[in-house]
Design an enzyme around this catalytic site. Structure first.
Site: not given
Ligand code: BGC
Length: 953
Positions: A501, A506-507, A514, A568, A801, A826
C-alpha cells in the site's frame, strides 16, 4: 563455384530448417515471462514477439527447437524438443512439449515463424532457460543460523524500545579444482540473505528471497557463479537478516498487537548450496552446515521498517580472503525448522532500478543537513564518506518537510526508518549501502557528517521489483505529464516483491483492495505478469477457510480481528482476471480455479437466494462492513450495495474465465448468476421512475440501517453510479439515466469528485461511457481540491493516499493528518491511468493479450492538443498518438504483427481522411468499417499508419 558449394554445404549442415523467404523474425524470446531465466515449471511457457517490415503480417506457422547444448541447437539437433511445423498463429504461452525436464537441465531454444503467405522467416537468435532443483532430495544444505537474542520471545519489546539484534555473518573456505566449467549457487533464507564470493556480491537482488507465507513455501534464488570462482581456495560469505520472517511487520507495534515481530520464526536461517561441475563431468557440492563459521560482523541492527546500524569497525578485516583466521568464530548452528516447500522465485527480483543524485543539500541547525532527492522514491541511500574511526552518521528518511524545513516523520508512525553508519576511518574513504531495509522518502536528514556534505556523498538508489517498463505516455499538458510520472513512480515504489500500500510507514502490506483497483493499470506501465504470478500465489496461500480472501497477503496474524472486506477480498478473482486480459494467461486461471470457486461459494452462502447482500450482512464481520468506499468524501455508499456490485462483477469475470479454460457448464452457471445478481441489484436499489440509485428504504433488523442519509449513507453517490455503469449492471436506458444522475451529482458538487478507493477507477470511464467525456477531462485537469491536480499544485511527485495529504498553506491540517494515516506514495488513486490509456489514447484490448484491440481516442475540445501512449504488449508494441489543431487532426498508430485493430478516427468528414497521402477508399490493405458518431472505423493489420484529416470543432 567453390563458394556457393560451401554455402550449400553449410545450409545442409544447418539441419532441416526451411530457408528464409520472409522477413518475419521472432524476437524477445521469453520463458515464463522472463529472459533466459531459471525456472522450476515442469512445462514452461515460451513466448516471442514477431517483427516484420511489411504491413498486415501474421504468423501462419511456427517451429521451436530446444536442445541441451548450444552446439546442438546451432546444428539444428533438437534433442529435447522439436515441435515440428505447427500451423498456428500463437506466439505467447506456448507450452513446452518435449522430453521431461529434470533438475539443472539447461535448455537452449530458437524459433522460426512462417508468414501469412506460408513463407518461412529467419531463425531467431537463440535463448535459454535452466531448470532449478525440482526434487526435495536435490537439497543437501542445512538451515544454519545464530540466535543473537536467545530467550527474548515471546516478549520482544518493552514499551517503545525496539529489539534489533545484530545480523549474523557466515564464512566457509572451499577448494576449487582445475577446469571448472559450470558453477551454480542455490540459496534461500528464512529471513533475508546476501551472498559473496571472495568479497564480490553475487547477484543484484535485494530483500531476497522475498515475502511468502513461509510456512507454506519459501522461494530460493539460483545464480550462475561460474565467473566468480577460480581454482584454489575460495571464500564463501553470507550475511543474514531478519526480514519479514523474523523482523517487524506492519502496524503491529502501533496497534499494540501482542506479537510485533518474528511472526514466522524467531531466528533467521540460511540454506545455500554451491554446485560445481568440472570439464571431466565430475561434480562437487558445497552446502551450508555446521562446518560453516558464524560471527556478528558490523551490522548491529537490521530491520526492514526500522533501518540498519552498521559499525564498520566491527566488521572483521579481510574475512573475504582465503587464509583469514576464523578460529575464534563459532560454528554455525543448525536451525531446527519444519520441512519447507522450496520453489524458485518466479518473478523479477527486487533490485536497484535507478540511481538519483540529490537536487540540493540544505544546512539546518546543529550540523544537521537535509538532502533533497527531488523525487519521492522507495529505496536507499548509498553513502560515500571520508572521516575518522568512530564518526557516526545518522540518516533519517522522510517524504516531506514541515513548512519550517524540518523533516516530516510523523506520518511514518512507528517505523523508525533510520540508518546509522559508524566509520572505520579508512583514509581512502568508505562506502556503505544498507542491505536489508528500505525507506519511502524524498528527503534525508543527515546528522554527524564529518565536514560539510556534498552531493557526491549521497546517491539515491531506487529499489523495487525489476518489472520491465511496458508503457509510456505523454501529452502537451504539463499537469497530465506530471500526473503520469507520479503514477509510475508510485508503482515503482510499491511493487516491492508484493504490491504494497505504501513504502514509508509501519505498514507496507499487500492490501488486496489497493491491488485489485490498481492491478489493471499496473500492467499498462510495467510487465507485471511474473510479479502477479507470485503475488496471486501469496493471496491463495492466505485464503481463509471460509473461502474469503484476506485483506492483505501475505497475511501474518498482525491483527486477529481483521477478516475480509467487499472490494478487497475480490482481488482473488480480479487480479487473476487482469492477468488473463493483459497477457492471455490461462494457466493462472487454471491454477486459481479451485480457490476462486471456493470464494464464489462463500459469496453465495452469504448472499443467499436473494443474490444481493441483505443489509447488515457484514455486521458480523470486523471491521464492520469492511472499509466501504475507503477515503471517499461526503456521503458513504452502503457496504451492502458495494458487496452486491462486487459479487455481480466477479460472477461475470468467473463466467469469462471459465469459458477461457473450457469449463462451459461453469461459464453458463456464472453467466446466469451474474444476470440474477444484476437483476436483484436493480430491483433492490434502483428507483424505476427516477432511475436513481437508493438504499433500501427499510432500516436494518437492528434498527441501525443504512437508510438514505442515515449515518451518512446513501445509494445516490458518485461511486454507486460509476460502479453500476462501469461494471455493466444496468440496461441501456437505466445506464443513460444513471449517467445523467452521475453528471448531476458532479455538477452539484462543483464538478468535483467525491469517490474513494472503490469509485475512483470507475468514475472517469463511467462518464465517458455515458457521453460526458468533457466532464471526465474536467476532473482530470482541475487543480482544485480534491483532485490529482491539487496534489501536483502542492508539490506531489507521487500519488498520495489523500488528496490533501500536504496543503502548502495549511500546516495545521497536515499535523492532524500526519499523526494517523498520511502516505505520500499510495497508488490506488493512480488507477485513473486506466482512463487516460483507454479513453484519452483510446487503446482497449478486445481479445486477451491485445490479440485484437481497438484504438478510439476521445479527443477533448480544449486544453490538450497532443497525446501519445505506447504499450509493449505480449504481441509487441502498440502506439496511439494524436495531435489536433482547431481544424485538423493526425493520428498515428502502430499495430503489432499477428494482431488486428479497429481504429476509430475522430473526424466529421471521413472523405477528408488521408493515409500516406491517399484517401481511405484508395487503400488496398485496410478495410473501412462504420461511420458512427463522428468517427470512421478502419480495420487494420500490423504496421505503422499515419492518418490525417479534418476535424470540425
Ligand atoms: C492502507 C490502505 C488499505 C486500508 C484498508 C490502510 O492502512 O494503507 O491502502 O487498503 O488500510 O482500509
Amino acid at each position: 563455384m567453390k563458394n556457393s558449394l560451401i554455402c550449400w554445404l553449410l545450409l545442409l549442415l544447418a539441419g532441416p530448417a526451411a530457408l528464409a523467404n520472409s522477413d518475419l523474425t521472432p524476437t524477445q524470446l521469453r520463458v515464463e515471462y522472463r529472459t533466459n531465466p531459471f525456472t522450476d515449471e515442469a512445462k514452461p511457457r515460451l513466448s516471442w514477439v514477431l517483427e516484420s517490415g511489411r504491413r498486415n503480417q501474421h504468423q501462419s506457422a511456427y517451429r521451436i527447437l530446444v536442445a541441451s547444448k548450444p552446439e546442438l541447437l546451432e546444428a539444428g539437433q533438437a534433442d529435447l524438443w522439436d515441435s515440428g511445423k505447427i500451423a498456428n498463429d500463437q506466439t505467447a504461452q506456448v507450452v513446452y512439449g518435449g522430453t521431461a525436464l529434470t533438475s539443472r537441465q539447461q535448455c537452449f531454444w530458437k524459433i522460426q515463424s512462417w508468414d501469412k503467405e506460408g513463407q518461412p522467416g529467419p531463425w531467431s537468435q537463440s535463448a535459454s532457460w535452466e531448470m532449478g532443483l525440482l526434487e526435495a532430495a536435490d537439497w543437501k544444505a542445512a538451515w544454519i543460523g545464530k540466535d543473537f537474542a536467545p530467550g527474548t520471545a515471546p516478549v520482544p519489546f518493552k514499551g517503545k524500545e525496539l529489539l534489533l539484534p545484530p545480523a549474523p555473518i557466515f564464512r566457509k573456505e572451499v577448494s576449487v579444482g582445475q577446469k571448472l566449467v559450470k558453477a551454480r549457487l542455490y540459496i534461500t533464507a528464512l529471513g533475508l540473505f546476501e551472498f559473496k564470493i571472495n568479497g564480490q556480491r553475487i547477484g543484484k537482488d535485494y530483500l531476497a528471497p522475498g515475502w511468502t507465507d513461509y510456512n507454506q513455501r519459501v522461494y530460493y534464488q539460483a545464480y550462475d557463479v561460474t565467473e566468480h570462482l577460480k581454482s584454489g581456495k575460495q571464500v564463501l560469505q553470507a550475511r543474514l537478516s531478519y526480514g519479514w520472517y523474523s523482523g517487524y511487520i506492519g502496524y503491529a507495534l502501533l496497534v499494540g498487537n501482542p506479537v510485533v515481530r518474528a511472526f514466522y520464526g524467531e531466528v533467521p536461517a540460511l540454506k545455500a548450496q554451491l554446485e560445481l561441475t568440472y570439464e571431466n563431468g565430475q561434480t562437487q557440492t558445497v552446502a551450508t552446515g555446521s562446518d560453516w563459521k558464524v560471527s556478528s560482523g558490523g551490522l548491529l541492527e537490521s530491520d526492514i521498517l526500522h533501518g540498519e546500524t552498521y559499525d564498520a569497525r566491527e566488521e572483521p578485516e579481510n574475512w573475504h580472503l582465503p587464509g583469514y583466521d576464523d578460529s575464534h568464530w563459532e560454528a554455525a548452528e543448525h536451525i531446527a525448522t519444519a520441512e519447507r516447500q522450496l520453489q524458485l522465485y518466479p518473478a523479477q527480483p527486487v533490485q536497484v532500478t535507478d540511481t538519483l543524485s540529490p537536487g540540493s543539500i540544505t544546512e539546518r541547525t546543529n550540523g544537521t543537513f537535509i538532502v533533497n532527492l527531488g523525487q519521492n522514491i522507495a529505496g536507499l541511500i548509498r553513502l560515500r564518506v571520508k572521516g575518522k574511526a568512530g564518526d557516526k552518521i545518522v540518516l533519517r528518511f522522510g517524504e516531506m518537510l514541515h513548512p519550517d524545513g524540518r523533516l516530516m516523520v510523523e506520518n511514518l508512525r512507528m517505523a523508525r526508518a533510520t540508518d546509522t553508519y559508524i566509520l572505520k576511518g579508512d583514509p581512502e574513504g568508505e562506502e556503505w549501502v544498507p542491505g536489508f531495509t528500505y525507506h519511502g522518502f524524498q528527503y534525508v536528514e543527515v546528522t554527524g557528517f564529518p565536514g560539510t556534505p556534498q552531493k557526491e556523498n549521497f546517491t539515491g538508489l531506487v529499489l523495487g521489483s525489476n518489472t520491465p517498463r511496458a508503457g509510456h505516455f505523454e501529452t502537451d499538458h504539463p499537469l497530465v505529464n506530471q500526473l503520469y510520472q507520479n503514477i509510475v513512480w508510485t508503482q515503482r515504489a510499491n511493487f516491492v516483491d508484493i504490491p504494497t500500500d505504501c513504502p514509508q510507514r509501519d505498514e507496507r502490506m499487500g492490501w488486496t483492495g489497493d491491488a485489485q483497483i490498481y492491478g489493471g493499470t499496473s500492467a499498462l506501465n510495467m510487465d507485471v505478469a511474473a510479479f502477479f504470478t507470485k503475488w496471486i500465489r501469496d493471496l491463495q496461500d492466505a485464503q481463509w477457510e471460509s473461502g474469503a480472501y484476506p485483506d492483505y497477503a501475505p497475511a501474518p496474524s498482525v491483527r486477529s480481528s481483521d477478516t475480509f472486506a467487499p472490494g478487497w477480498m475480490e482481488a482473488g478473482i480480479i487480479n487473476p482476471y487482469e492477468m488473463y486480459r493483459a497477457y492471455g494467461d490461462t494457466r493462472i486461471i487454471e491454477r486459481s480455479w479451485e480457490n476462486m470457486e471456493k470464494f464464489m461459494a462463500f459469496h453465495a452462502k452469504r448472499s443467499g437466494d436473494r443474490y444481493i447482500y441483505p443489509e447488515g450482512s457484514f455486521a458480523d464481520l470486523s471491521p464492520k462492513g469492511g472499509y466501504g468506499d475507503w477515503l471517499s468524501i461526503g456521503k458513504k455508499t452502503p457496504p451492502d450495495m458495494l458487496a452486491t456490485i462486487y459479487y455481480g462483477y466477479t460472477a461475470q469475470l468467473m463466467a469469462e474465465m471459465a469459458a477461457a479454460i473450457g469449463k462451459s457448464t461453469r461459464a453458463l452457471h456464472y453467466q446466469e448468476l451474474a444476470g440474477k445478481i444484476k437483476a436483484a441489484f436493480a430491483s433492490h436499489y434502483l428507483d424505476e421512475t427516477s432511475g436513481k440509485l437508493t438504499t433500501n428504504p427499510k432500516p436494518y433488523g437492528d434498527g441501525s440501517g443504512y437508510v438514505d442519509g442515515h449515518q451518512g449513507f446513501s445509494g445516490h453517490t458518485q461511486t454507486a453510479y460509476a460502479n453500476a455503469i462501469y461494471h455493466d449492471f444496468l440496461s441501456k436506458s437505466q445506464q443513460e439515466a444513471a449517467g445523467k444522475h452521475l453528471a448531476d451529482l458532479l455538477v452539484a458538487n462543483g464538478e468535483k469528485l467525491a469517490t474513494g478507493f472503490l469509485g475512483v477507477k470507475q468514475l472517469l470511464p463511467a462518464l465517458s461511457a455515458t457521453g460526458r467525456s468533457d466532464l471526465a477531462y474536467q476532473l482530470l485537469l482541475t487543480t482544485e481540491y480534491p483532485s490529482w491536480g491539487f496534489e501536483i499544485e502542492n508539490g506531489a511527485t507521487t500519488i498520495w493516499e489523500r488528496w490533501d495529504s500536504y496543503v502548502k498553506d495549511d500546516p495545521e491540517k497536515m499535523e492532524s493528518l500526519n499523526a494517523g494515516m498520511n502516505s505520500f506514495s499510495h497508488y490506488a488513486f493512480g488507477s485513473v491511468y486506466e482512463w487516460m490509456f483507454r479513453n484519452m489514447a483510446g487503446i482497449r484490448a478486445e481479445l486477451p493479450g491485445y490479440k485484437s484491440f481497438t484504438i478510439a481516442p476521445e479527443i477533448p475540445k480544449k486544453d490538450i492538443h497532443r497525446a501519445q501512449a505506447s504499450y509493449q504488449s505480449i504481441h509487441g508494441e502498440i502506439l496511439s498518438s494524436w495531435k489536433r489543431s482547431d481544424s485538423s487532426l493526425s493520428l498515428e498508430v502502430v499495430i503489432p504483427v499477428n494482431t488486428r485493430a479497429v481504429v476509430w478516427i475522430p473526424t466529421d468528414d471521413p472523405a477528408s481522411v488521408l493515409l500516406d497521402g491517399k484517401s481511405l477508399h484508395e487503400q488496398a490493405d485496410i478495410s473501412l468499417g462504420n461511420f458512427l458518431d463522428g468517427r470512421q472505423a478502419v480495420v487494420l493489420g500490423s504496421g505503422r499508419y499515419r492518418f490525417e484529416g479534418t476535424l470540425h470543432p
